[in-house]
Design a protein around this motif. Structure first.
Motif, PDB file in Angstrom:
ATOM      1  N   PHE A   1       0.800  -1.218   0.000  1.00 11.17           N
ATOM      2  CA  PHE A   1       0.000   0.000   0.000  1.00 11.17           C
ATOM      3  C   PHE A   1       0.837   1.275   0.000  1.00 11.17           C
ATOM      4  O   PHE A   1       0.291   2.370   0.162  1.00 11.17           O
ATOM      5  N   THR A   2       2.138   1.151  -0.206  1.00  9.76           N
ATOM      6  CA  THR A   2       2.975   2.350  -0.293  1.00  9.76           C
ATOM      7  C   THR A   2       2.922   2.974  -1.683  1.00  9.76           C
ATOM      8  O   THR A   2       3.410   4.084  -1.885  1.00  9.76           O
ATOM      9  N   ALA A   3       2.334   2.278  -2.640  1.00  7.41           N
ATOM     10  CA  ALA A   3       2.187   2.833  -3.992  1.00  7.41           C
ATOM     11  C   ALA A   3       1.162   3.965  -3.971  1.00  7.41           C
ATOM     12  O   ALA A   3       0.273   4.000  -3.116  1.00  7.41           O
ATOM     13  N   PRO A   4       1.248   4.906  -4.904  1.00 11.58           N
ATOM     14  CA  PRO A   4       0.259   5.987  -4.972  1.00 11.58           C
ATOM     15  C   PRO A   4      -1.153   5.445  -5.203  1.00 11.58           C
ATOM     16  O   PRO A   4      -1.333   4.378  -5.796  1.00 11.58           O
ATOM     17  N   THR A   5      -2.128   6.197  -4.752  1.00 15.73           N
ATOM     18  CA  THR A   5      -3.524   5.768  -4.858  1.00 15.73           C
ATOM     19  C   THR A   5      -3.916   5.418  -6.288  1.00 15.73           C
ATOM     20  O   THR A   5      -4.542   4.381  -6.538  1.00 15.73           O
ATOM     21  N   LEU A   6      -3.552   6.268  -7.245  1.00 16.55           N
ATOM     22  CA  LEU A   6      -3.956   6.009  -8.629  1.00 16.55           C
ATOM     23  C   LEU A   6      -3.312   4.739  -9.173  1.00 16.55           C
ATOM     24  O   LEU A   6      -3.909   4.037  -9.995  1.00 16.55           O
ATOM     25  N   ALA A   7      -2.120   4.419  -8.716  1.00  9.80           N
ATOM     26  CA  ALA A   7      -1.487   3.163  -9.124  1.00  9.80           C
ATOM     27  C   ALA A   7      -2.196   1.974  -8.483  1.00  9.80           C
ATOM     28  O   ALA A   7      -2.348   0.913  -9.102  1.00  9.80           O
ATOM     29  N   LEU A   8      -2.651   2.151  -7.254  1.00 14.06           N
ATOM     30  CA  LEU A   8      -3.306   1.046  -6.550  1.00 14.06           C
ATOM     31  C   LEU A   8      -4.663   0.695  -7.143  1.00 14.06           C
ATOM     32  O   LEU A   8      -5.106  -0.449  -7.026  1.00 14.06           O
ATOM     33  N   THR A   9      -5.328   1.637  -7.798  1.00 16.90           N
ATOM     34  CA  THR A   9      -6.595   1.275  -8.445  1.00 16.90           C
ATOM     35  C   THR A   9      -6.370   0.155  -9.451  1.00 16.90           C
ATOM     36  O   THR A   9      -7.233  -0.699  -9.645  1.00 16.90           O
ATOM     37  N   GLU A  10      -5.208   0.151 -10.074  1.00 18.71           N
ATOM     38  CA  GLU A  10      -4.879  -0.897 -11.040  1.00 18.71           C
ATOM     39  C   GLU A  10      -4.229  -2.101 -10.365  1.00 18.71           C
ATOM     40  O   GLU A  10      -4.537  -3.247 -10.693  1.00 18.71           O
ATOM     41  N   ARG A  11      -3.347  -1.860  -9.410  1.00 20.78           N
ATOM     42  CA  ARG A  11      -2.635  -2.960  -8.755  1.00 20.78           C
ATOM     43  C   ARG A  11      -3.571  -3.856  -7.948  1.00 20.78           C
ATOM     44  O   ARG A  11      -3.282  -5.042  -7.748  1.00 20.78           O
ATOM     45  N   LEU A  12      -4.682  -3.309  -7.475  1.00 22.39           N
ATOM     46  CA  LEU A  12      -5.634  -4.109  -6.701  1.00 22.39           C
ATOM     47  C   LEU A  12      -6.434  -5.079  -7.570  1.00 22.39           C
ATOM     48  O   LEU A  12      -6.964  -6.075  -7.069  1.00 22.39           O
ATOM     49  N   LEU A  13      -6.525  -4.804  -8.850  1.00 21.01           N
ATOM     50  CA  LEU A  13      -7.289  -5.683  -9.734  1.00 21.01           C
ATOM     51  C   LEU A  13      -6.672  -7.085  -9.748  1.00 21.01           C
ATOM     52  O   LEU A  13      -5.466  -7.246  -9.900  1.00 21.01           O
ATOM     53  N   GLY A  14      -7.511  -8.073  -9.566  1.00 19.72           N
ATOM     54  CA  GLY A  14      -7.057  -9.458  -9.550  1.00 19.72           C
ATOM     55  C   GLY A  14      -6.694  -9.984  -8.176  1.00 19.72           C
ATOM     56  O   GLY A  14      -6.595 -11.203  -7.980  1.00 19.72           O
ATOM     57  N   LYS A  15      -6.496  -9.084  -7.204  1.00 14.78           N
ATOM     58  CA  LYS A  15      -6.161  -9.532  -5.852  1.00 14.78           C
ATOM     59  C   LYS A  15      -7.405 -10.108  -5.177  1.00 14.78           C
ATOM     60  O   LYS A  15      -8.538  -9.777  -5.518  1.00 14.78           O
ATOM     61  N   ILE A  16      -7.180 -10.962  -4.187  1.00 12.75           N
ATOM     62  CA  ILE A  16      -8.272 -11.658  -3.510  1.00 12.75           C
ATOM     63  C   ILE A  16      -8.542 -11.013  -2.155  1.00 12.75           C
ATOM     64  O   ILE A  16      -7.670 -11.003  -1.276  1.00 12.75           O
ATOM     65  N   PHE A  17      -9.734 -10.478  -2.006  1.00 14.00           N
ATOM     66  CA  PHE A  17     -10.167  -9.895  -0.732  1.00 14.00           C
ATOM     67  C   PHE A  17     -10.784 -11.004   0.107  1.00 14.00           C
ATOM     68  O   PHE A  17     -11.643 -11.750  -0.369  1.00 14.00           O
ATOM     69  N   VAL A  18     -10.335 -11.107   1.355  1.00 11.42           N
ATOM     70  CA  VAL A  18     -10.800 -12.182   2.238  1.00 11.42           C
ATOM     71  C   VAL A  18     -11.444 -11.600   3.486  1.00 11.42           C
ATOM     72  O   VAL A  18     -10.907 -10.675   4.101  1.00 11.42           O
ATOM     73  N   ARG A  19     -12.590 -12.166   3.827  1.00  9.60           N
ATOM     74  CA  ARG A  19     -13.196 -11.870   5.121  1.00  9.60           C
ATOM     75  C   ARG A  19     -13.492 -13.186   5.832  1.00  9.60           C
ATOM     76  O   ARG A  19     -14.087 -14.096   5.235  1.00  9.60           O
ATOM     77  N   ILE A  20     -13.066 -13.294   7.079  1.00 16.44           N
ATOM     78  CA  ILE A  20     -13.402 -14.439   7.922  1.00 16.44           C
ATOM     79  C   ILE A  20     -14.497 -13.973   8.879  1.00 16.44           C
ATOM     80  O   ILE A  20     -14.271 -13.065   9.688  1.00 16.44           O
ATOM     81  N   THR A  21     -15.672 -14.548   8.787  1.00 11.05           N
ATOM     82  CA  THR A  21     -16.787 -14.116   9.623  1.00 11.05           C
ATOM     83  C   THR A  21     -16.591 -14.593  11.064  1.00 11.05           C
ATOM     84  O   THR A  21     -15.780 -15.488  11.325  1.00 11.05           O
ATOM     85  N   PRO A  22     -17.338 -14.019  12.011  1.00 11.10           N
ATOM     86  CA  PRO A  22     -17.226 -14.463  13.407  1.00 11.10           C
ATOM     87  C   PRO A  22     -17.490 -15.956  13.592  1.00 11.10           C
ATOM     88  O   PRO A  22     -16.950 -16.579  14.510  1.00 11.10           O
ATOM     89  N   SER A  23     -18.292 -16.543  12.699  1.00 12.43           N
ATOM     90  CA  SER A  23     -18.579 -17.979  12.802  1.00 12.43           C
ATOM     91  C   SER A  23     -17.511 -18.833  12.133  1.00 12.43           C
ATOM     92  O   SER A  23     -17.574 -20.065  12.177  1.00 12.43           O
ATOM     93  N   GLY A  24     -16.533 -18.184  11.485  1.00  8.16           N
ATOM     94  CA  GLY A  24     -15.446 -18.919  10.851  1.00  8.16           C
ATOM     95  C   GLY A  24     -15.614 -19.158   9.369  1.00  8.16           C
ATOM     96  O   GLY A  24     -14.754 -19.781   8.736  1.00  8.16           O
ATOM     97  N   THR A  25     -16.694 -18.677   8.785  1.00  7.08           N
ATOM     98  CA  THR A  25     -16.905 -18.837   7.347  1.00  7.08           C
ATOM     99  C   THR A  25     -15.906 -17.984   6.576  1.00  7.08           C
ATOM    100  O   THR A  25     -15.708 -16.811   6.889  1.00  7.08           O
ATOM    101  N   VAL A  26     -15.283 -18.584   5.575  1.00  4.43           N
ATOM    102  CA  VAL A  26     -14.309 -17.877   4.749  1.00  4.43           C
ATOM    103  C   VAL A  26     -15.007 -17.354   3.494  1.00  4.43           C
ATOM    104  O   VAL A  26     -15.601 -18.119   2.733  1.00  4.43           O
ATOM    105  N   LEU A  27     -14.932 -16.050   3.298  1.00  4.46           N
ATOM    106  CA  LEU A  27     -15.523 -15.407   2.125  1.00  4.46           C
ATOM    107  C   LEU A  27     -14.408 -14.756   1.320  1.00  4.46           C
ATOM    108  O   LEU A  27     -13.598 -14.004   1.871  1.00  4.46           O
ATOM    109  N   LYS A  28     -14.371 -15.061   0.027  1.00  8.02           N
ATOM    110  CA  LYS A  28     -13.317 -14.505  -0.823  1.00  8.02           C
ATOM    111  C   LYS A  28     -13.918 -13.947  -2.110  1.00  8.02           C
ATOM    112  O   LYS A  28     -14.824 -14.540  -2.695  1.00  8.02           O
TER     113      LYS A  28
END
Length: 196
Positions: A9-36
């Motif tokens: 996340f040290t890259a400039p914001t405008l660069a990160l709009t492109e660098r984030l594409l394709g990355k996997i966002f993960v949330r682990i719910t309180p019950s342990g369910t993995v959401l990606k």
């Protein structure tokens, strides 16, 4: 897959709009369910010279999270009915964030279908309000970061440059001319919103 750390996340914001594409966002719910979800659409918002940004005028109680460290989640309630997920991207003390506009469901799809009340996969996360609903992200998530056990990003191959499209942002009335939206040309999960 490797977790992305603070260095990403040290890259400039405008660069990160492109660098984030394709990355996997993960949330682990309180019950342990993995959401990606695989990020397929983003928009940049910068506090300076961007009248569409919540922090354009000054720091307030509502937008203070945008001034926190890069990798912090900024979640706000839009028009009194939708939560929207942003990732803070500017150095601490400077406002800036990337709005995650759409994702492709990767894991935890039955849970997402239940939350969204649809079995159509292209309708689960194909918009900023849809993806927060699918992930169960609300205002209480604002201020948390991507370096713990509930939320994090996984590295994944970057899309080919030829597959990345640029446009103006969606659904705004100010600073409409700025080409700060990025999305994957071949993804059926990109939102249907029209550029401003």
């Amino acid at each position: 897959m490797t977790r992305l750390g603070k260095q990403f996340f040290t890259a400039p914001t405008l660069a990160l709009t492109e660098r984030l594409l394709g990355k996997i966002f993960v949330r682990i719910t309180p019950s342990g369910t993995v959401l990606k979800g695989r990020i397929v659409e983003t928009e940049a918002y910068l506090g300076h010279n961007d009248e569409a940004c919540h922090a354009w005028r000054k720091k307030t109680e509502r937008n203070r999270v945008m001034f926190e460290a890069p990798g912090t989640l900024y979640v706000y309630f839009s028009y009194g009915c939708h939560h929207l997920l942003n990732i803070v991207t500017e150095p601490e003390g400077t406002a800036g964030a990337v709005l995650i506009r759409a994702m492709e469901p990767v894991e935890g799809i039955p849970c997402m279908q239940e939350r969204r009340q649809t079995t159509v996969e292209t309708a689960l996360m194909s918009g900023p309000a849809k993806l927060t609903s699918a992930l169960g992200v609300e205002r209480s998530s604002s201020g948390r970061d991507l370096f713990g056990n509930e939320f994090f990003l996984l590295d994944a191959p970057s899309p080919q440059p030829s597959m990345i499209c640029t446009s103006t942002r969606v659904g705004i009335s100010r600073s409409r001319e700025l080409p700060w939206r990025k999305y994957l040309a071949d993804s059926p999960h990109v939102s249907k919103g029209r550029p401003s």
